[in-house]
Motif scaffolding. Structure first.
Motif, PDB file in Angstrom:
ATOM      1  N   ARG A  21      29.820  33.737  36.387  1.00 41.52           N
ATOM      2  CA  ARG A  21      30.394  32.009  35.527  1.00 41.52           C
ATOM      3  C   ARG A  21      31.403  31.376  36.374  1.00 41.52           C
ATOM      4  O   ARG A  21      32.269  30.217  36.580  1.00 41.52           O
ATOM      5  CB  ARG A  21      30.396  31.907  34.423  1.00 41.52           C
ATOM      6  N   ALA A  22      32.482  32.705  35.998  1.00 42.79           N
ATOM      7  CA  ALA A  22      34.314  32.400  36.837  1.00 42.79           C
ATOM      8  C   ALA A  22      34.021  32.089  38.395  1.00 42.79           C
ATOM      9  O   ALA A  22      34.733  32.209  38.661  1.00 42.79           O
ATOM     10  CB  ALA A  22      34.751  34.173  36.324  1.00 42.79           C
ATOM     11  N   ALA A  80      41.462  35.807  43.487  1.00 36.30           N
ATOM     12  CA  ALA A  80      40.436  35.876  42.375  1.00 36.30           C
ATOM     13  C   ALA A  80      39.515  36.943  43.510  1.00 36.30           C
ATOM     14  O   ALA A  80      38.350  37.231  42.142  1.00 36.30           O
ATOM     15  CB  ALA A  80      39.995  34.396  42.671  1.00 36.30           C
ATOM     16  N   THR A  81      38.790  36.446  45.106  1.00 34.62           N
ATOM     17  CA  THR A  81      38.245  37.832  45.035  1.00 34.62           C
ATOM     18  C   THR A  81      37.953  39.222  44.709  1.00 34.62           C
ATOM     19  O   THR A  81      37.182  39.619  44.344  1.00 34.62           O
ATOM     20  CB  THR A  81      37.946  36.961  46.509  1.00 34.62           C
ATOM     21  N   THR A  82      38.965  39.582  44.895  1.00 33.12           N
ATOM     22  CA  THR A  82      39.704  40.761  44.749  1.00 33.12           C
ATOM     23  C   THR A  82      39.363  41.224  42.963  1.00 33.12           C
ATOM     24  O   THR A  82      38.892  42.204  42.769  1.00 33.12           O
ATOM     25  CB  THR A  82      40.406  41.031  44.300  1.00 33.12           C
ATOM     26  N   ARG A  83      39.111  40.253  41.579  1.00 33.64           N
ATOM     27  CA  ARG A  83      39.084  40.600  40.858  1.00 33.64           C
ATOM     28  C   ARG A  83      37.823  39.994  40.448  1.00 33.64           C
ATOM     29  O   ARG A  83      37.393  41.284  39.752  1.00 33.64           O
ATOM     30  CB  ARG A  83      40.151  39.747  39.748  1.00 33.64           C
ATOM     31  N   TRP A 127      39.012  23.276  41.784  1.00 30.24           N
ATOM     32  CA  TRP A 127      39.118  23.887  42.328  1.00 30.24           C
ATOM     33  C   TRP A 127      39.514  24.918  43.315  1.00 30.24           C
ATOM     34  O   TRP A 127      40.061  25.905  43.680  1.00 30.24           O
ATOM     35  CB  TRP A 127      38.836  25.705  41.076  1.00 30.24           C
ATOM     36  N   GLY A 128      39.039  24.231  44.644  1.00 32.69           N
ATOM     37  CA  GLY A 128      39.903  24.627  45.604  1.00 32.69           C
ATOM     38  C   GLY A 128      38.868  24.896  47.024  1.00 32.69           C
ATOM     39  O   GLY A 128      38.724  25.409  47.763  1.00 32.69           O
ATOM     40  N   GLY A 129      37.360  25.105  46.242  1.00 34.31           N
ATOM     41  CA  GLY A 129      36.205  25.323  47.101  1.00 34.31           C
ATOM     42  C   GLY A 129      35.275  24.620  47.948  1.00 34.31           C
ATOM     43  O   GLY A 129      36.183  23.311  47.817  1.00 34.31           O
ATOM     44  N   SER A 130      33.957  24.220  47.594  1.00 35.46           N
ATOM     45  CA  SER A 130      33.493  23.018  47.682  1.00 35.46           C
ATOM     46  C   SER A 130      31.901  23.483  47.205  1.00 35.46           C
ATOM     47  O   SER A 130      31.478  23.975  47.143  1.00 35.46           O
ATOM     48  CB  SER A 130      33.413  23.421  49.958  1.00 35.46           C
ATOM     49  N   HIS A 131      31.700  22.464  47.425  1.00 34.39           N
ATOM     50  CA  HIS A 131      30.354  22.289  47.488  1.00 34.39           C
ATOM     51  C   HIS A 131      29.230  23.197  48.097  1.00 34.39           C
ATOM     52  O   HIS A 131      28.078  23.591  46.845  1.00 34.39           O
ATOM     53  CB  HIS A 131      29.394  21.013  47.037  1.00 34.39           C
ATOM     54  N   LEU A 183      35.015  28.716  42.936  1.00 33.80           N
ATOM     55  CA  LEU A 183      34.316  28.346  44.064  1.00 33.80           C
ATOM     56  C   LEU A 183      33.829  26.371  44.690  1.00 33.80           C
ATOM     57  O   LEU A 183      32.884  25.981  45.197  1.00 33.80           O
ATOM     58  CB  LEU A 183      32.966  28.910  44.886  1.00 33.80           C
ATOM     59  N   CYS A 184      34.440  26.244  43.239  1.00 34.52           N
ATOM     60  CA  CYS A 184      34.249  24.146  43.082  1.00 34.52           C
ATOM     61  C   CYS A 184      34.962  23.903  43.589  1.00 34.52           C
ATOM     62  O   CYS A 184      36.240  23.645  43.599  1.00 34.52           O
ATOM     63  CB  CYS A 184      33.684  24.463  41.240  1.00 34.52           C
TER      64      CYS A 184
END
Length: 323
Positions: free
Chosen positions: A180-181, A161-164, A190-194, A186-187
């Protein structure tokens, strides 16, 4: 004089009924969606190719990709025009939207095995087609934007995701859709965090010129945080002084800044600010944003409230109107 008049120099439109509009009030997009619905690539292809701004072209492709049934004629068009990168790009974008149609918007636990299988199969086709376009057209930002959506749906992980995202912003540093994507990636859901999400949104906003659209990321981040909270805590969060101050800063730095110049998808940005400012009880600022919109409703983010999106828009517009 109203805040809207002071900030924009224009009178606010009045008495218009809200309408959920897939074309977001853009008449050229409405025409292009009709061509897509008719399967008329002979007219649609040259019209898309003539759009000089890559960000606008990406937005048009994204909004056209959700026209149902286009996958049928796109398969034939790709076979008949193997060297046409643009039709292959639209086909890849359509396969992502088509994949989400199969998955539906249900919670993961309510998605059937057959739905997951179709989702995966369609994302695989999208991945293959979009990577081919990216190789053929190294200067294009659009394939990297859609590849971000594919990575999210296919759970390809943080590194991919980061590479793209990095590939997209190398080609267009202020590309709002790619930001936005990235915010979605990072939500917490989806496995991220606030913390990651808010830090990304604020850093992106402050790194962009004042009057730019990236302040929308701050609004979206607060909406995502609000959605993740239980009843009672959600309202307290958005109406807390720190969040209200953050939202005021974002609105006044972006859509309500004197230097703001609307991009092609400005109505989506305004709808996001209108909803979150209303929920945060920042009614004067929300009214200024609603007034700029007139009657055009975008599905996002109003579907977060459940029920009819246009009715949600109307109710919040009314509650923010001056008494």
């Amino acid at each position: 004089m109203s805040l809207f008049r002071r900030l924009t120099g224009r009178k606010a439109p009045r008495g218009l009924p809200p309408v959920l509009d897939p074309a977001q009030g853009d008449e050229e997009l409405r025409r292009l969606r009709a061509l897509a619905d008719a399967g008329d690539w002979a007219a649609l292809g040259p019209a898309l190719a003539a759009v000089p701004d890559q960000s606008e072209q990406t937005w048009l492709l994204n909004r056209i990709s959700d026209v149902e049934g286009t996958e049928e004629w796109l398969a034939k068009a790709v076979a008949e025009r193997p060297d046409d990168s643009l039709v292959l790009l639209l086909s890849g974008a359509r396969h992502i939207a088509w994949g989400w149609e199969a998955r539906t918007g249900s919670l993961a636990k309510h998605v059937t095995q057959d739905q997951w299988q179709l989702f995966g199969e369609r994302l695989e086709v999208a991945e293959e087609q979009l990577l081919e376009v990216a190789e053929r057209e190294p200067g294009w930002v659009a394939p990297w934007y859609f590849l971000q959506l594919g990575a999210l749906g296919a759970s390809l992980g943080r590194t991919v995701a980061t590479t793209r995202f990095d590939a997209a912003v190398r080609r267009d540093p202020g590309h709002l859709a790619s930001h936005r994507a990235r915010l979605q990636q990072l939500c917490a859901k989806w496995g991220g965090s606030h913390e990651e999400m808010h830090a990304f949104a604020r850093t992106a906003m402050l790194g962009a010129p004042e009057g730019g659209p990236l302040g929308e990321l701050v609004a979206l981040a607060h909406l995502e945080h609000w959605l993740d909270l239980p009843d009672g805590e959600d309202h307290a969060y958005l109406t807390g002084p720190a969040v209200r101050a953050s939202l005021r800063e974002a609105a006044l730095r972006s859509v309500l800044h004197p230097a703001y110049r609307p991009q092609r998808d400005w109505r989506a940005t305004h709808n996001a600010f209108a909803m979150v400012l209303s929920l945060a009880d920042e009614r004067e600022l929300a009214h200024a944003v609603f007034a700029a919109l007139g009657d055009v409703v975008t599905a996002s983010p109003w579907y977060y409230l459940g029920g009819d999106e246009a009715e949600n828009f109307r109710a919040h517009r009314d509650r923010c109107a001056p008494r």
